[in-house]
Each structure stands twice: as C-alpha cells, then as structure tokens.
Design a protein around this motif. Structure first.
Motif, PDB file in Angstrom:
ATOM      1  N   GLU A 274       0.822  -1.211   0.000  1.00 13.56           N
ATOM      2  CA  GLU A 274       0.000   0.000   0.000  1.00 13.56           C
ATOM      3  C   GLU A 274       0.853   1.257   0.000  1.00 13.56           C
ATOM      4  OE1 GLU A 274      -2.397  -0.600   3.435  1.00 13.56           O
ATOM      5  OE2 GLU A 274      -3.917  -1.795   2.368  1.00 13.56           O
ATOM      6  N   ALA A 275       2.073   1.144   0.540  1.00 14.87           N
ATOM      7  CA  ALA A 275       2.989   2.292   0.579  1.00 14.87           C
ATOM      8  C   ALA A 275       3.802   2.429  -0.709  1.00 14.87           C
ATOM      9  CB  ALA A 275       3.932   2.169   1.772  1.00 14.87           C
ATOM     10  N   GLY A 276       3.566   1.538  -1.653  1.00 13.62           N
ATOM     11  CA  GLY A 276       4.259   1.629  -2.932  1.00 13.62           C
ATOM     12  C   GLY A 276       5.554   0.859  -3.015  1.00 13.62           C
ATOM     13  N   VAL A 277       5.862   0.048  -2.002  1.00 16.99           N
ATOM     14  CA  VAL A 277       7.074  -0.773  -2.042  1.00 16.99           C
ATOM     15  C   VAL A 277       6.799  -2.015  -2.889  1.00 16.99           C
ATOM     16  CG1 VAL A 277       8.749  -2.074  -0.682  1.00 16.99           C
ATOM     17  CG2 VAL A 277       7.748   0.028   0.245  1.00 16.99           C
ATOM     18  N   PRO A 278       7.630  -2.310  -3.889  1.00 16.27           N
ATOM     19  CA  PRO A 278       7.411  -3.519  -4.697  1.00 16.27           C
ATOM     20  C   PRO A 278       7.405  -4.768  -3.822  1.00 16.27           C
ATOM     21  CG  PRO A 278       9.039  -2.080  -5.727  1.00 16.27           C
ATOM     22  CD  PRO A 278       8.801  -1.532  -4.354  1.00 16.27           C
ATOM     23  N   THR A 279       6.292  -5.470  -3.809  1.00  9.89           N
ATOM     24  CA  THR A 279       6.076  -6.578  -2.886  1.00  9.89           C
ATOM     25  C   THR A 279       5.308  -7.683  -3.595  1.00  9.89           C
ATOM     26  OG1 THR A 279       5.899  -4.963  -1.071  1.00  9.89           O
ATOM     27  CG2 THR A 279       5.131  -7.187  -0.616  1.00  9.89           C
ATOM     28  N   VAL A 280       5.553  -8.933  -3.216  1.00  9.11           N
ATOM     29  CA  VAL A 280       4.749 -10.026  -3.737  1.00  9.11           C
ATOM     30  C   VAL A 280       3.286  -9.752  -3.407  1.00  9.11           C
ATOM     31  CG1 VAL A 280       4.239 -12.491  -3.556  1.00  9.11           C
ATOM     32  CG2 VAL A 280       6.613 -11.719  -3.541  1.00  9.11           C
ATOM     33  N   PRO A 281       2.383  -9.772  -4.379  1.00  5.89           N
ATOM     34  CA  PRO A 281       0.966  -9.510  -4.102  1.00  5.89           C
ATOM     35  C   PRO A 281       0.457 -10.416  -2.984  1.00  5.89           C
ATOM     36  CG  PRO A 281       1.345  -9.602  -6.463  1.00  5.89           C
ATOM     37  CD  PRO A 281       2.629 -10.044  -5.806  1.00  5.89           C
TER      38      PRO A 281
ATOM     39  N   LEU B  27      -2.288 -15.757   4.887  1.00  3.80           N
ATOM     40  CA  LEU B  27      -1.891 -15.042   3.677  1.00  3.80           C
ATOM     41  C   LEU B  27      -2.111 -15.919   2.457  1.00  3.80           C
ATOM     42  CD1 LEU B  27       1.554 -13.402   4.581  1.00  3.80           C
ATOM     43  CD2 LEU B  27      -0.740 -12.529   5.002  1.00  3.80           C
ATOM     44  N   VAL B  28      -2.542 -15.289   1.370  1.00  2.00           N
ATOM     45  CA  VAL B  28      -2.638 -15.968   0.078  1.00  2.00           C
ATOM     46  C   VAL B  28      -1.829 -15.149  -0.918  1.00  2.00           C
ATOM     47  CG1 VAL B  28      -4.154 -16.831  -1.733  1.00  2.00           C
ATOM     48  CG2 VAL B  28      -4.951 -16.811   0.644  1.00  2.00           C
ATOM     49  N   GLN B  29      -0.913 -15.813  -1.606  1.00  3.28           N
ATOM     50  CA  GLN B  29      -0.048 -15.141  -2.573  1.00  3.28           C
ATOM     51  C   GLN B  29       0.039 -15.976  -3.851  1.00  3.28           C
ATOM     52  OE1 GLN B  29       3.490 -15.219  -0.105  1.00  3.28           O
ATOM     53  NE2 GLN B  29       3.310 -13.038   0.363  1.00  3.28           N
ATOM     54  N   PRO B  30       0.240 -15.335  -4.987  1.00  2.33           N
ATOM     55  CA  PRO B  30       0.505 -16.111  -6.196  1.00  2.33           C
ATOM     56  C   PRO B  30       1.866 -16.780  -6.095  1.00  2.33           C
ATOM     57  CG  PRO B  30       0.878 -13.780  -6.608  1.00  2.33           C
ATOM     58  CD  PRO B  30       0.277 -13.873  -5.233  1.00  2.33           C
ATOM     59  N   ALA B  31       1.976 -17.996  -6.600  1.00  2.00           N
ATOM     60  CA  ALA B  31       3.276 -18.662  -6.606  1.00  2.00           C
ATOM     61  C   ALA B  31       4.240 -17.877  -7.497  1.00  2.00           C
ATOM     62  CB  ALA B  31       3.133 -20.087  -7.119  1.00  2.00           C
ATOM     63  N   VAL B  32       5.457 -17.701  -7.022  1.00  2.00           N
ATOM     64  CA  VAL B  32       6.476 -16.975  -7.776  1.00  2.00           C
ATOM     65  C   VAL B  32       7.316 -18.001  -8.529  1.00  2.00           C
ATOM     66  CG1 VAL B  32       8.419 -15.381  -7.637  1.00  2.00           C
ATOM     67  CG2 VAL B  32       6.501 -15.139  -6.042  1.00  2.00           C
ATOM     68  N   GLU B  33       7.054 -18.129  -9.813  1.00  2.00           N
ATOM     69  CA  GLU B  33       7.696 -19.176 -10.604  1.00  2.00           C
ATOM     70  C   GLU B  33       9.203 -18.999 -10.715  1.00  2.00           C
ATOM     71  OE1 GLU B  33       5.758 -19.357 -14.348  1.00  2.00           O
ATOM     72  OE2 GLU B  33       3.813 -20.009 -13.510  1.00  2.00           O
ATOM     73  N   SER B  34       9.681 -17.757 -10.606  1.00  2.00           N
ATOM     74  CA  SER B  34      11.109 -17.516 -10.784  1.00  2.00           C
ATOM     75  C   SER B  34      11.950 -18.113  -9.659  1.00  2.00           C
ATOM     76  CB  SER B  34      11.386 -16.011 -10.877  1.00  2.00           C
ATOM     77  OG  SER B  34      11.103 -15.364  -9.642  1.00  2.00           O
ATOM     78  N   ILE B  35      11.332 -18.460  -8.531  1.00  2.00           N
ATOM     79  CA  ILE B  35      12.106 -19.001  -7.417  1.00  2.00           C
ATOM     80  C   ILE B  35      12.809 -20.286  -7.825  1.00  2.00           C
ATOM     81  CG2 ILE B  35      11.930 -20.045  -5.118  1.00  2.00           C
ATOM     82  CD1 ILE B  35       9.794 -18.022  -4.440  1.00  2.00           C
ATOM     83  N   GLY B  36      12.145 -21.124  -8.599  1.00  2.00           N
ATOM     84  CA  GLY B  36      12.770 -22.373  -9.033  1.00  2.00           C
ATOM     85  C   GLY B  36      13.998 -22.151  -9.903  1.00  2.00           C
TER      86      GLY B  36
ATOM     87  N   VAL C 163      11.179  -7.853  -5.964  1.00  4.98           N
ATOM     88  CA  VAL C 163      10.087  -7.459  -5.073  1.00  4.98           C
ATOM     89  C   VAL C 163      10.318  -8.116  -3.719  1.00  4.98           C
ATOM     90  CG1 VAL C 163       8.463  -7.209  -6.990  1.00  4.98           C
ATOM     91  CG2 VAL C 163       8.573  -9.368  -5.737  1.00  4.98           C
ATOM     92  N   VAL C 164       9.736  -7.546  -2.683  1.00  4.77           N
ATOM     93  CA  VAL C 164       9.920  -8.061  -1.329  1.00  4.77           C
ATOM     94  C   VAL C 164       9.091  -9.329  -1.123  1.00  4.77           C
ATOM     95  CG1 VAL C 164       9.618  -7.593   1.130  1.00  4.77           C
ATOM     96  CG2 VAL C 164      10.416  -5.778  -0.399  1.00  4.77           C
ATOM     97  N   MET C 165       9.746 -10.394  -0.691  1.00  8.47           N
ATOM     98  CA  MET C 165       9.066 -11.605  -0.259  1.00  8.47           C
ATOM     99  C   MET C 165       8.856 -11.593   1.252  1.00  8.47           C
ATOM    100  SD  MET C 165       7.750 -14.644  -0.724  1.00  8.47           S
ATOM    101  CE  MET C 165       8.220 -15.393  -2.280  1.00  8.47           C
ATOM    102  N   GLU C 166       9.899 -11.215   1.977  1.00  9.23           N
ATOM    103  CA  GLU C 166       9.822 -11.114   3.434  1.00  9.23           C
ATOM    104  C   GLU C 166      10.749  -9.993   3.902  1.00  9.23           C
ATOM    105  OE1 GLU C 166       8.000 -12.850   5.562  1.00  9.23           O
ATOM    106  OE2 GLU C 166       7.455 -14.729   4.578  1.00  9.23           O
ATOM    107  N   LEU C 167      10.390  -9.387   5.023  1.00  9.21           N
ATOM    108  CA  LEU C 167      11.241  -8.411   5.699  1.00  9.21           C
ATOM    109  C   LEU C 167      11.500  -8.972   7.092  1.00  9.21           C
ATOM    110  CD1 LEU C 167      12.564  -5.619   5.615  1.00  9.21           C
ATOM    111  CD2 LEU C 167      10.389  -4.643   6.370  1.00  9.21           C
ATOM    112  N   GLU C 168      12.736  -9.360   7.372  1.00  9.36           N
ATOM    113  CA  GLU C 168      13.075 -10.087   8.593  1.00  9.36           C
ATOM    114  C   GLU C 168      13.818  -9.163   9.566  1.00  9.36           C
ATOM    115  OE1 GLU C 168      12.161 -13.067   9.234  1.00  9.36           O
ATOM    116  OE2 GLU C 168      11.770 -14.107   7.356  1.00  9.36           O
ATOM    117  N   LEU C 169      13.093  -8.701  10.608  1.00  8.15           N
ATOM    118  CA  LEU C 169      13.658  -7.740  11.548  1.00  8.15           C
ATOM    119  C   LEU C 169      13.686  -8.253  12.979  1.00  8.15           C
ATOM    120  CD1 LEU C 169      11.805  -4.522  10.274  1.00  8.15           C
ATOM    121  CD2 LEU C 169      13.944  -5.516   9.439  1.00  8.15           C
TER     122      LEU C 169
END
Length: 285
Positions: A106-113, A167-176, A253-259
């Motif tokens: 929502e803040a405009g950061v490229p993120t996995v939908p 959470l529901v996200q589209p599978a990111v095919e590029s991970i493979g 795009v961001v998959m996770e932010l680990e803090l």
C-alpha cells in the motif's frame, strides 16, 4: 548508566539449540568479548535470567517465538522498559505479523501480491488464479506453507483460519530458477548478501528443506527496493535486518522483511560478526 562503557550484553535465543543457531550466536559473543564486553546468551523465555541487569539485550535466534507470539511480545515489552532492547519492541510487534506485507504494498514498495484473510472468516470464493501459496500470517521458516491450485487448497485454508490469520499469494515461478535473494544490513550499512536456491522440484529455499546457498552481489535496484522496505519499519535504529527478494516480471520485489530473528548467514561473511558487534555497541554510545 547508558553512555558509559558497556559491561554486559545478553543475546536472546531459544531453548532448542542447533548448529545453525550456534553459528549465529557464538561468533557474535566472541566478537563482543574481544571488545571487553561481558556477553552471554540465554533463552528469551527463561524467567531466571536478569534481563534488566544487562546494558543491552539483542534479540537473535528466538526462532520459536511464532508459536507463542503474545508471550514473546510481553517479554519484549518488559525488557524494552527495563533496558535497551534491539531491535525495539515496536519493530518486533510490527514484523511478527505478515500484514506488514500488505502495508508495504500500500505504501508503494514492490512486494509479492498478498491477500490477508482474517482468522475465523469463511474461505473466499476466489483464492486466486493459477498456483498459489497459503501460509499463516504468524509463521517462520516455511512452517505451515502450502503450494497448490486454489480449489485444492480450500480445506487447508479453512483449517488455517481456525488458528489465525492467513496469507494468500501467487506462486512466484522464478524461485525455481533464480531462487530468493537475502540482503543483510548490520547497523547503518549493507553487509553481505546470499542467494537461496530450492532443491530440485521444491519451492521452499530453506536449507532444512534441501535448499542451497550461494554468495550474491546485489544489484542497484535490489538495494533500492530493500531500502524502501526498511524505510517503512516503525524504527530507524535497526541493528540487524534481512530483506528477502524474489523476481516478478524480471523485477525484484519483497518476499519477506526479517527484523526479529533473521538468520544473518554470518558464516558467509568473516567480518560480519565484528560489524554486528560494533552496531550493537554503537547503540550505547
């Protein structure tokens, strides 16, 4: 008193130790000791530990916090009120629920939908198109993560919703093909990065699932996206952070932010424990 030379640092972990957790904790304690600091580690839920007696408490391998998030945040609040906690409790609360991914987008950061489903709600008619990933909104290490067609996962989602948000996200095919990239920031500077590749035929990149690690040199765009994500955190003085990126349509795009308790892969960067120790000491000057 704060501002004087630090005498004691406690590194918070969990009761279950492993080769991975020791690889994250022991080099840090050694680096602190080399700087004249009395450093030790202890499970975060050990009530016999005098957390308030430390000049600083560093949250590191508390890898079981997702199973008891409320208790963990209560502990963090008590420690944060009694001494210096890093990262701060506000960061731990924000980052421990993956609704932050929706906020980043929502803040405009490229993120996995990401679609967030509230606990107790009915499974929506539309869970997405193609292959999707579903996971608990409070989870880590791939626990509770499922990959499949939406219709095949409806019962799984229903079960997960009886426990918590999902959470529901589209599978990111590029991970493979490209894997997942982790950028590690220690103190005020980027330290190192790794690429995590899943096992053949797998979709989870974690080493416990057969994933492999490789060194990685971040692109300018990857650093830009990672910095944009960190800028949305509720505190600017982060001591340690890891930003996990994947590729969508060729863009990071961001998959996770680990803090909270990210594995920082200290074993991949010989100078990283020293940089982390210095970042901790800087918080007390």
């Amino acid at each position: 008193m704060r501002g004087e030379p630090m005498s004691r640092v406690l590194v918070a972990g969990s009761r279950v130790r492993s080769e991975r957790s020791d690889a994250e904790t022991r080099p840090l304690i050694a680096a602190l000791a080399e700087r004249g600091v009395d450093a030790d580690d202890a499970p975060w839920d050990d009530d016999t530990v005098d957390w308030a007696g430390a000049d600083l408490v560093a949250v590191r391998t508390t890898w079981d916090y997702t199973e008891r998030r409320d208790a963990f945040l209560s502990w963090a609040g008590q420690v944060d009120a009694a001494t210096r906690l890093v990262n701060p409790r506000a960061v731990l609360e924000w980052n421990s629920h993956k609704r932050y991914l929706v906020e980043l987008a929502e803040a405009g950061v490229p993120t996995v939908p990401t679609t967030l489903l509230a606990a107790g709600s009915p499974v929506p008619d539309d869970l997405g198109r193609g292959t999707v990933v579903v996971k608990p909104a409070v989870s880590a290490g791939g626990r509770g993560t499922h990959l499949g067609r939406p219709d095949d996962l409806r019962e799984t989602v229903a079960d997960l919703l009886t426990v918590g948000d999902v959470l529901v996200q589209p599978a990111v095919e590029s991970i493979g093909r490209d894997g997942e990239v982790s950028l590690i920031r220690l103190g005020d500077a980027w330290s190192h990065a790794v690429r995590k590749l899943p096992a053949a035929g797998g979709f989870l990149v974690h080493e416990k699932y057969g994933g492999e690690l490789a060194d990685h040199t971040p692109t300018t765009r990857e650093v830009e996206v990672a910095e944009a994500a960190l800028a949305r955190a509720p505190a600017a003085d982060l001591v340690a952070a890891r930003v996990d990126l994947v590729r969508l349509d060729g863009e990071p795009v961001v998959m996770e932010l680990e803090l909270i308790e990210p594995e920082l892969f200290l074993r991949r960067a010989p100078d990283a424990p020293t940089r982390l120790a210095d970042a901790l000491l800087a918080r007390l000057r």
